[in-house]
Scaffold this motif. Structure first.
Motif, PDB file in Angstrom:
ATOM      1  N   ALA A 224       0.805  -1.227   0.000  1.00 18.12           N
ATOM      2  CA  ALA A 224       0.000   0.000   0.000  1.00 18.12           C
ATOM      3  C   ALA A 224       0.832   1.269   0.000  1.00 18.12           C
ATOM      4  O   ALA A 224       0.338   2.338  -0.349  1.00 18.12           O
ATOM      5  N   PHE A 225       2.106   1.171   0.383  1.00  9.49           N
ATOM      6  CA  PHE A 225       2.958   2.348   0.494  1.00  9.49           C
ATOM      7  C   PHE A 225       3.735   2.625  -0.802  1.00  9.49           C
ATOM      8  O   PHE A 225       4.489   3.597  -0.870  1.00  9.49           O
ATOM      9  N   THR A 226       3.526   1.797  -1.812  1.00  6.32           N
ATOM     10  CA  THR A 226       4.266   1.924  -3.062  1.00  6.32           C
ATOM     11  C   THR A 226       4.066   3.274  -3.758  1.00  6.32           C
ATOM     12  O   THR A 226       5.027   3.829  -4.306  1.00  6.32           O
ATOM     13  N   PRO A 227       2.858   3.851  -3.784  1.00  4.48           N
ATOM     14  CA  PRO A 227       2.698   5.150  -4.467  1.00  4.48           C
ATOM     15  C   PRO A 227       3.580   6.265  -3.910  1.00  4.48           C
ATOM     16  O   PRO A 227       3.829   7.249  -4.610  1.00  4.48           O
ATOM     17  N   ASP A 234      -2.185   1.935  -9.794  1.00  2.00           N
ATOM     18  CA  ASP A 234      -3.546   1.697  -9.308  1.00  2.00           C
ATOM     19  C   ASP A 234      -3.471   0.955  -7.976  1.00  2.00           C
ATOM     20  O   ASP A 234      -3.657  -0.262  -7.903  1.00  2.00           O
ATOM     21  N   ILE A 235      -3.161   1.691  -6.915  1.00  4.76           N
ATOM     22  CA  ILE A 235      -3.020   1.108  -5.582  1.00  4.76           C
ATOM     23  C   ILE A 235      -3.670   2.047  -4.572  1.00  4.76           C
ATOM     24  O   ILE A 235      -3.340   3.231  -4.520  1.00  4.76           O
ATOM     25  N   LYS A 236      -4.596   1.491  -3.782  1.00 12.48           N
ATOM     26  CA  LYS A 236      -5.202   2.250  -2.697  1.00 12.48           C
ATOM     27  C   LYS A 236      -5.045   1.466  -1.400  1.00 12.48           C
ATOM     28  O   LYS A 236      -5.264   0.249  -1.383  1.00 12.48           O
ATOM     29  N   PRO A 237      -4.691   2.147  -0.307  1.00 13.50           N
ATOM     30  CA  PRO A 237      -4.588   1.437   0.969  1.00 13.50           C
ATOM     31  C   PRO A 237      -5.955   1.038   1.489  1.00 13.50           C
ATOM     32  O   PRO A 237      -6.968   1.684   1.194  1.00 13.50           O
ATOM     33  N   GLY A 238      -5.983  -0.029   2.238  1.00 11.72           N
ATOM     34  CA  GLY A 238      -7.203  -0.467   2.908  1.00 11.72           C
ATOM     35  C   GLY A 238      -6.840  -0.953   4.301  1.00 11.72           C
ATOM     36  O   GLY A 238      -6.150  -1.948   4.453  1.00 11.72           O
ATOM     37  N   THR A 287      -9.583   3.833   3.836  1.00 11.46           N
ATOM     38  CA  THR A 287      -8.602   4.048   2.769  1.00 11.46           C
ATOM     39  C   THR A 287      -7.513   4.945   3.349  1.00 11.46           C
ATOM     40  O   THR A 287      -7.446   6.142   3.073  1.00 11.46           O
ATOM     41  N   SER A 288      -6.679   4.343   4.181  1.00  8.93           N
ATOM     42  CA  SER A 288      -5.719   5.111   4.969  1.00  8.93           C
ATOM     43  C   SER A 288      -4.487   4.270   5.255  1.00  8.93           C
ATOM     44  O   SER A 288      -4.568   3.041   5.367  1.00  8.93           O
ATOM     45  N   THR A 289      -3.336   4.932   5.385  1.00  3.68           N
ATOM     46  CA  THR A 289      -2.114   4.263   5.812  1.00  3.68           C
ATOM     47  C   THR A 289      -1.785   4.581   7.268  1.00  3.68           C
ATOM     48  O   THR A 289      -0.694   4.255   7.744  1.00  3.68           O
ATOM     49  N   GLU A 290      -2.720   5.208   7.967  1.00  5.20           N
ATOM     50  CA  GLU A 290      -2.520   5.512   9.383  1.00  5.20           C
ATOM     51  C   GLU A 290      -2.869   4.292  10.235  1.00  5.20           C
ATOM     52  O   GLU A 290      -3.963   3.743  10.122  1.00  5.20           O
ATOM     53  N   ILE A 317     -12.090  -7.433  26.014  1.00  9.21           N
ATOM     54  CA  ILE A 317     -11.151  -7.319  24.899  1.00  9.21           C
ATOM     55  C   ILE A 317      -9.748  -7.075  25.460  1.00  9.21           C
ATOM     56  O   ILE A 317      -9.543  -6.179  26.275  1.00  9.21           O
ATOM     57  N   ALA A 318      -8.794  -7.878  25.005  1.00  9.91           N
ATOM     58  CA  ALA A 318      -7.419  -7.775  25.513  1.00  9.91           C
ATOM     59  C   ALA A 318      -6.513  -6.970  24.597  1.00  9.91           C
ATOM     60  O   ALA A 318      -5.602  -6.286  25.072  1.00  9.91           O
ATOM     61  N   HIS A 319      -6.720  -7.073  23.282  1.00 10.48           N
ATOM     62  CA  HIS A 319      -5.834  -6.408  22.320  1.00 10.48           C
ATOM     63  C   HIS A 319      -6.664  -5.839  21.175  1.00 10.48           C
ATOM     64  O   HIS A 319      -7.679  -6.412  20.785  1.00 10.48           O
ATOM     65  N   ARG A 320      -6.196  -4.728  20.630  1.00 12.23           N
ATOM     66  CA  ARG A 320      -6.773  -4.149  19.417  1.00 12.23           C
ATOM     67  C   ARG A 320      -5.615  -3.633  18.563  1.00 12.23           C
ATOM     68  O   ARG A 320      -4.629  -3.123  19.093  1.00 12.23           O
ATOM     69  N   TRP A 321      -5.765  -3.737  17.241  1.00 10.88           N
ATOM     70  CA  TRP A 321      -4.772  -3.140  16.350  1.00 10.88           C
ATOM     71  C   TRP A 321      -5.358  -2.973  14.956  1.00 10.88           C
ATOM     72  O   TRP A 321      -6.467  -3.422  14.673  1.00 10.88           O
ATOM     73  N   SER A 322      -4.603  -2.346  14.097  1.00 11.15           N
ATOM     74  CA  SER A 322      -4.991  -2.224  12.692  1.00 11.15           C
ATOM     75  C   SER A 322      -3.792  -2.575  11.821  1.00 11.15           C
ATOM     76  O   SER A 322      -2.643  -2.536  12.274  1.00 11.15           O
ATOM     77  N   GLY A 323      -4.058  -2.934  10.589  1.00  8.23           N
ATOM     78  CA  GLY A 323      -3.007  -3.248   9.622  1.00  8.23           C
ATOM     79  C   GLY A 323      -3.387  -2.685   8.267  1.00  8.23           C
ATOM     80  O   GLY A 323      -4.578  -2.512   7.965  1.00  8.23           O
ATOM     81  N   ILE A 324      -2.382  -2.406   7.450  1.00 12.17           N
ATOM     82  CA  ILE A 324      -2.614  -1.737   6.173  1.00 12.17           C
ATOM     83  C   ILE A 324      -2.450  -2.715   5.009  1.00 12.17           C
ATOM     84  O   ILE A 324      -1.378  -3.302   4.814  1.00 12.17           O
ATOM     85  N   MET A 325      -3.514  -2.887   4.238  1.00 16.84           N
ATOM     86  CA  MET A 325      -3.513  -3.725   3.037  1.00 16.84           C
ATOM     87  C   MET A 325      -3.514  -2.824   1.796  1.00 16.84           C
ATOM     88  O   MET A 325      -3.543  -1.600   1.913  1.00 16.84           O
ATOM     89  N   ALA A 326      -3.510  -3.440   0.613  1.00 11.92           N
ATOM     90  CA  ALA A 326      -3.521  -2.656  -0.628  1.00 11.92           C
ATOM     91  C   ALA A 326      -4.507  -3.273  -1.618  1.00 11.92           C
ATOM     92  O   ALA A 326      -4.547  -4.496  -1.801  1.00 11.92           O
ATOM     93  N   PHE A 327      -5.276  -2.405  -2.260  1.00 11.59           N
ATOM     94  CA  PHE A 327      -6.299  -2.842  -3.210  1.00 11.59           C
ATOM     95  C   PHE A 327      -6.222  -1.983  -4.471  1.00 11.59           C
ATOM     96  O   PHE A 327      -5.521  -0.974  -4.520  1.00 11.59           O
ATOM     97  N   GLY A 328      -6.958  -2.403  -5.495  1.00  9.69           N
ATOM     98  CA  GLY A 328      -6.997  -1.649  -6.742  1.00  9.69           C
ATOM     99  C   GLY A 328      -8.257  -1.969  -7.507  1.00  9.69           C
ATOM    100  O   GLY A 328      -9.198  -2.566  -6.985  1.00  9.69           O
ATOM    101  N   GLY A 329      -8.275  -1.590  -8.767  1.00  7.29           N
ATOM    102  CA  GLY A 329      -9.445  -1.811  -9.595  1.00  7.29           C
ATOM    103  C   GLY A 329      -9.710  -3.268  -9.891  1.00  7.29           C
ATOM    104  O   GLY A 329     -10.803  -3.641 -10.306  1.00  7.29           O
ATOM    105  N   THR A 330      -8.715  -4.112  -9.698  1.00  2.23           N
ATOM    106  CA  THR A 330      -8.851  -5.558  -9.846  1.00  2.23           C
ATOM    107  C   THR A 330      -8.211  -6.229  -8.657  1.00  2.23           C
ATOM    108  O   THR A 330      -7.363  -5.637  -7.978  1.00  2.23           O
TER     109      THR A 330
END
Length: 369
Positions: A224-227, A234-238, A287-290, A317-330
């Motif tokens: 996701a950080f490639t742009p 054609d890359i959007k973070p998710g 749609t964020s890299t934060e 709840i013991a733990h919470r987190w987020s992770g960044i994926m990458a998506f596109g038109g396909t």
């Protein structure tokens, strides 16, 4: 200011891989297997990977029934088969390279919850099995309603996926790091890449702090950080949201589960429940890299935890987190030569565990020896 010795021996490589996640490490290992004498460095801007490689749910999956049916509504059947086949090949390579025990790979069952509204999908189960028959040794999906009552989970139907498993993400990444180091690959963390400059004979990688490294080829595996490095793709973070409960006494199920076209997923994890997803509730916000938490989605996960997964029970709840994926038109990943000396393996579509190893091997096949 560099010393003579640093200039002579410590800043030039045959290949530099940017990104130390699943794809980057897999690409580096495959490049080393292809050319054992090749000098390779893997660069990572943080002390740990900042994408999804260490922040996923540990699902070794090829896709749920409703997800594949949804894909068939947007993609030609041959492309859907190709994508599922890529995931399967990637998982086979990962297991062969690491070994099941070194990443706690288990097949405790993989299931999809089917709601009343989704019940018509069951009429197409045989159709999907037939479609995937050429790449799998047997039917991918089977009805498993008989197992639903013992789980205590609220759903109309249960579909079993016969070719999925679960693993320990931390052990998987630790083993990939160990394998890379054993093969003489350098891994440099805290090494933020600011830019890539290609000339006729070499590629210069500019690093924060004023240092530059050079290589004959560069492999970009930053998903996701490639742009930030190569604009216009054609890359959007998710972003994906995840939580893990405290220990659940008498947890009635094991294995991994999906629902709502794969947008939600949960599993038993050492007596706890790991539950993630909900990106479809707020596509724009996610749609964020934060690496931050979405309170609305986290609240939704908790609500579904109480009403679907553990109906009527309150669990801390013991733990919470987020992770960044990458998506596109396909959903197809981008694995290609960007130029004569720069190569890409990015946009894993949330399937980095499944696709990553094969994506790295495919990238290595593009790089001249």
């Amino acid at each position: 200011m560099l010393s003579y010795w640093e200039q002579q021996s410590l800043i030039a490589y045959d290949c530099i891989v940017i990104g130390s996640g699943i794809v980057g490490l897999s690409a580096a290992i495959s490049l080393k297997e292809k050319s054992p004498r090749r000098r390779i460095a893997v660069l990572e801007r943080g002390l740990l990977p900042v994408g999804a490689s260490t922040r996923n749910a540990g699902f070794a999956c090829i896709g749920s029934l409703t997800e594949i049916l949804d894909d068939l509504g947007h993609m030609p059947p041959e492309d859907v088969v190709s994508l599922v086949n890529l995931r399967r090949r990637g998982l086979q390579l990962l297991r062969a390279r690491i070994g099941d025990e070194r990443m706690d790979y288990r097949e405790n069952g993989s299931y999809e919850l089917i709601s009343a509204a989704e019940a018509p999908a069951l009429a197409r189960l045989d159709e999907v099995n037939e479609l995937l028959g050429g790449i799998l040794p047997g039917p991918a999906f089977s009805l498993a309603d008989g197992k639903l009552a013992q789980t205590g989970i609220v759903a109309e139907h249960l579909v079993q996926n016969n070719y999925e498993g679960e693993l320990n993400t931390g052990k998987m990444m630790r083993t990939l790091i160990d394998l890379a180091i054993e093969r003489g690959i350098e891994i440099k963390t805290g090494c933020e890449v600011l830019g890539i400059d290609e000339s006729a004979g070499t590629v210069t990688v500019r690093i924060a702090g004023g240092l530059s490294l050079t290589a004959a080829q560069v492999a970009v595996c930053t998903n996701a950080f490639t742009p930030d490095l190569l604009p216009g793709l054609d890359i959007k973070p998710g972003r994906g949201q995840v939580l893990v409960t405290e220990l659940v006494k008498g947890l009635p199920f094991k294995g991994i589960y999906h629902f709502d076209k794969g947008y939600y997923y949960f599993r038993e994890l050492q007596g706890r429940i790991l539950f993630g997803g909900g990106r479809n509730l707020d596509f724009e916000g996610e749609t964020s890299t934060e690496l931050t938490l979405n309170e609305t989605i986290q609240a939704d996960l908790e609500e579904k935890l109480r009403t679907i997964i553990l109906p009527g029970r309150e669990v801390a709840i013991a733990h919470r987190w987020s992770g960044i994926m990458a998506f596109g038109g396909t959903k197809q990943p981008i694995i290609q030569a960007h130029s004569q000396r720069i190569f890409l393996a990015v946009r894993m579509g949330g399937m980095g565990i499944a696709i990553g190893s094969e994506a790295g091997r495919m990238l290595a096949g593009l790089v001249p020896a």
